[in-house]
Design a protein around this motif. Structure first.
Motif, short mmCIF file in Angstrom:
data_model
loop_
_atom_site.label_atom_id
_atom_site.label_comp_id
_atom_site.label_asym_id
_atom_site.label_seq_id
_atom_site.Cartn_x
_atom_site.Cartn_y
_atom_site.Cartn_z
N GLY A 86 0.83 -1.21 0.00
CA GLY A 86 0.00 0.00 0.00
C GLY A 86 0.85 1.25 0.00
N VAL A 87 1.83 1.30 0.90
CA VAL A 87 2.67 2.49 0.99
C VAL A 87 3.43 2.71 -0.32
CG1 VAL A 87 4.70 3.48 2.13
CG2 VAL A 87 2.90 2.42 3.49
N SER A 88 3.99 1.62 -0.88
CA SER A 88 4.74 1.76 -2.14
C SER A 88 3.84 2.28 -3.25
CB SER A 88 5.33 0.43 -2.60
OG SER A 88 5.91 -0.24 -1.54
N THR A 89 2.62 1.73 -3.32
CA THR A 89 1.72 2.15 -4.40
C THR A 89 1.42 3.64 -4.29
OG1 THR A 89 0.75 -0.04 -4.28
CG2 THR A 89 -0.48 1.62 -5.53
N VAL A 90 1.11 4.08 -3.07
CA VAL A 90 0.81 5.50 -2.89
C VAL A 90 2.03 6.34 -3.27
CG1 VAL A 90 0.31 7.28 -1.17
CG2 VAL A 90 -0.95 5.13 -1.14
N ALA A 91 3.22 5.93 -2.81
CA ALA A 91 4.42 6.70 -3.11
C ALA A 91 4.66 6.78 -4.61
CB ALA A 91 5.63 6.08 -2.41
N LEU A 92 4.48 5.65 -5.31
CA LEU A 92 4.70 5.65 -6.76
C LEU A 92 3.67 6.54 -7.46
CD1 LEU A 92 5.71 1.95 -7.44
CD2 LEU A 92 7.12 3.99 -7.66
N LEU A 93 2.42 6.48 -7.01
CA LEU A 93 1.39 7.32 -7.65
C LEU A 93 1.69 8.80 -7.41
CD1 LEU A 93 -1.93 5.37 -6.99
CD2 LEU A 93 -0.75 5.76 -9.18
N VAL A 94 2.15 9.12 -6.20
CA VAL A 94 2.49 10.52 -5.92
C VAL A 94 3.63 10.97 -6.84
CG1 VAL A 94 3.54 12.07 -4.21
CG2 VAL A 94 1.67 10.54 -3.54
N SER A 95 4.66 10.12 -7.00
CA SER A 95 5.78 10.55 -7.84
C SER A 95 5.36 10.63 -9.30
CB SER A 95 6.99 9.63 -7.66
OG SER A 95 6.71 8.37 -8.19
N LEU A 96 4.43 9.77 -9.72
CA LEU A 96 3.92 9.85 -11.10
C LEU A 96 3.20 11.18 -11.31
CD1 LEU A 96 3.31 8.46 -13.86
CD2 LEU A 96 1.17 7.68 -12.84
N ALA A 97 2.32 11.52 -10.36
CA ALA A 97 1.56 12.77 -10.49
C ALA A 97 2.52 13.96 -10.51
CB ALA A 97 0.57 12.89 -9.33
N TYR A 98 3.49 13.95 -9.59
CA TYR A 98 4.46 15.05 -9.50
C TYR A 98 5.23 15.18 -10.83
CZ TYR A 98 8.10 17.91 -7.24
OH TYR A 98 8.97 18.91 -6.89
N THR A 99 5.63 14.03 -11.41
CA THR A 99 6.36 14.06 -12.68
C THR A 99 5.49 14.66 -13.79
OG1 THR A 99 7.55 12.08 -12.00
CG2 THR A 99 7.66 12.65 -14.33
N LEU A 100 4.22 14.25 -13.84
CA LEU A 100 3.35 14.77 -14.90
C LEU A 100 3.12 16.27 -14.74
CD1 LEU A 100 0.75 11.86 -15.20
CD2 LEU A 100 2.58 12.47 -16.80
N VAL A 101 2.92 16.70 -13.50
CA VAL A 101 2.72 18.14 -13.25
C VAL A 101 3.98 18.91 -13.68
CG1 VAL A 101 2.53 19.86 -11.40
CG2 VAL A 101 1.04 17.85 -11.39
N THR A 102 5.17 18.35 -13.38
CA THR A 102 6.42 19.01 -13.76
C THR A 102 6.55 19.09 -15.27
OG1 THR A 102 7.45 18.14 -11.77
CG2 THR A 102 8.93 18.95 -13.47
N LEU A 103 6.26 17.98 -15.95
CA LEU A 103 6.35 17.98 -17.41
C LEU A 103 5.46 19.08 -18.00
CD1 LEU A 103 6.35 14.21 -18.43
CD2 LEU A 103 8.18 15.89 -18.67
N GLN A 104 4.25 19.19 -17.44
CA GLN A 104 3.31 20.20 -17.92
C GLN A 104 3.88 21.59 -17.68
OE1 GLN A 104 0.68 19.84 -19.66
NE2 GLN A 104 0.15 22.01 -19.66
N ALA A 105 4.49 21.77 -16.50
CA ALA A 105 5.00 23.10 -16.13
C ALA A 105 6.14 23.56 -17.04
CB ALA A 105 5.46 23.10 -14.68
N VAL A 106 6.98 22.63 -17.48
CA VAL A 106 8.13 23.07 -18.28
C VAL A 106 7.87 23.01 -19.78
CG1 VAL A 106 9.84 22.47 -16.53
CG2 VAL A 106 9.23 20.78 -18.28
N ALA A 107 6.74 22.42 -20.18
CA ALA A 107 6.49 22.24 -21.61
C ALA A 107 6.24 23.57 -22.31
CB ALA A 107 5.31 21.30 -21.83
N GLN A 108 5.54 24.48 -21.66
CA GLN A 108 5.16 25.75 -22.28
C GLN A 108 5.86 26.91 -21.60
OE1 GLN A 108 3.25 26.01 -24.93
NE2 GLN A 108 2.82 23.81 -25.00
N PRO A 109 6.34 27.86 -22.37
CA PRO A 109 6.88 29.06 -21.72
C PRO A 109 5.74 29.79 -21.02
CG PRO A 109 7.14 29.16 -24.12
CD PRO A 109 6.41 27.91 -23.82
N THR A 110 6.01 30.36 -19.86
CA THR A 110 4.95 31.00 -19.09
C THR A 110 4.50 32.31 -19.73
OG1 THR A 110 6.77 31.80 -17.76
CG2 THR A 110 5.41 30.07 -16.80
#
Ligand code: HEC
Ligand SMILES: [Cu+2]
Length: 344
Positions: free
Chosen positions: A100-124
């Motif tokens: 359970g703990v690993s799954t939550v941790a992996l999902l959190v890191s996946l979400a964080y990675t996707l949010v980061t990708l979105q943030a750097v993809a477009q110039p602000t």
């Protein structure tokens, strides 16, 4: 071969006087590409935070597992009654907690990675400067084209100047194979792919020289395909730009004219010098080669000696590069040097 090769690349590790391998105390300050751990602009900051965040998570996992393992080893098993595997008290419960703990941790890191990708993809913001960078085997063409004004255009190589605090949009192309553009402190990697234009953006918060490198293996001299991003205060950048826009001066001096003739005979098929008849398209524009800090995509520092070394020994200095080595009589070499010295 007698060529003085001065490379700016520095060593992370060196052999100490005692012959042991030690980490240089200055290694961190000197290593050119570890800088992604220290972003210098908004296009790189989210990626840096992600990097540190994931690293912290990994460290936490290792520490927790080590602690649990130590506890498990130290604890005595309960007596014979429940020796059979799987019968230990609480075993299954711990399994579910772990998964359970690993799954939550992996999902959190996946979400964080996707949010980061979105943030750097477009110039602000809307970009303050547009440039086109084309990767060649093994150097970078940098094109400051201005759509609204054809006269306001110049091309340079391996040295990208940008004003500080301005988002810069880069159209990234390749002339031959797949390369990748990476300036660790300013942005993540983006591939340069033949037949398409990829978008990349960079912005520097503070003035400085930021090292960049091709990070997609592209052939023999991939390692010598570096470049610099020079971030300057606006006024300095404008002065640089104005100087780059100038055409090369028409030579008046005899020696310089002789040098230009040699250049026209032997070099102009590949190289351009704006303001002369040299208009070759498949090599770095040399109109202001003297203004650049380094030669041949970071391979040599730009001194008159290195310049001549490069012309005479390009194939030894950068084997397989698309510039041939030239045999020059002393007199011709002097004339050519005199001419090249005017291109600044
Ligand atoms: C067949 C094409 C070709 C010819 C002819 C040629 N060059 Fe080059 N030159 C290149 C290429 C390609 C590069 C980029 C090499 C690299 O960095 O991998 C280059 C790089 C250079 C550079 C370094 C530019 C920079 O900013 O890094 C200089 C200086 C130069 N050439 C001068 C000359 C001179 C002088 C001559 C004539 C004596 C000459 N070249 C003839 C293809 C050519
Ligand atoms: Cu490469």
């Amino acid at each position: 071969m007698g060529v003085a090769l001065k490379s700016r690349s520095r060593r992370l590790l060196y052999i100490s006087a005692q012959g042991t391998l030690v980490a240089s105390p200055l290694a961190y300050a000197d290593a050119p590409l570890d800088y992604f751990l220290h972003a210098a602009g908004p296009a790189a900051t989210p990626t840096m935070h992600l990097g540190w965040g994931l690293a912290a998570m990994c460290v936490a996992v290792v520490i927790i597992i080590a602690l649990l393992l130590t506890v498990a080893m130290a604890r005595r098993r309960p007596e014979a009654a429940s020796r059979a595997i799987g019968k230990e008290e609480g075993g299954m419960r711990w399994l579910s907690i772990g998964v359970g703990v690993s799954t939550v941790a992996l999902l959190v890191s996946l979400a964080y990675t996707l949010v980061t990708l979105q943030a750097v993809a477009q110039p602000t913001l809307t970009p303050g400067l547009n440039i086109t960078v084309t990767a060649y085997d093994w150097w970078w063409k940098v094109d400051y084209a201005d759509d609204s004004d054809a006269d306001n255009r110049f091309v340079t190589a391996n040295e990208i100047h940008i004003p500080v605090g301005v988002p810069v949009r880069i159209g990234l192309k390749s002339a031959d194979v797949i390369h990748a553009f990476w300036v660790p402190r300013l942005a993540g990697k983006t591939q340069a792919i033949p037949g398409q234009t990829n978008r990349q953006w960079i912005e520097a918060d503070t003035p400085g020289v930021y090292r960049g490198q091709c990070t997609q293996f592209c052939g023999a001299q991939h390692a010598h395909m570096a470049f610099d991003v020079v971030a300057q205060p606006r006024a300095e950048f404008d002065a640089w730009r104005a100087a780059q826009l100038r055409q090369a001066a028409v030579p008046v001096d005899d020696a310089v004219q002789a040098g230009q003739k040699i250049f026209m005979d032997r070099c102009a098929g590949c190289h351009t010098v704006r303001g002369s008849d040299a208009a070759g398209m498949h090599a770095p524009d040399l109109t202001h080669v003297g203004s650049r800090e380094r030669l041949a995509a970071g391979t040599l520092t730009n001194t008159p000696e290195h310049l001549l070394d490069w012309i005479r020994h390009a194939q030894q200095i950068k084997p397989d590069s698309l510039m041939p080595s030239f045999t020059l009589k002393a007199q011709d070499a002097a004339a050519l040097s005199a001419y090249l010295a005017t291109l600044r």
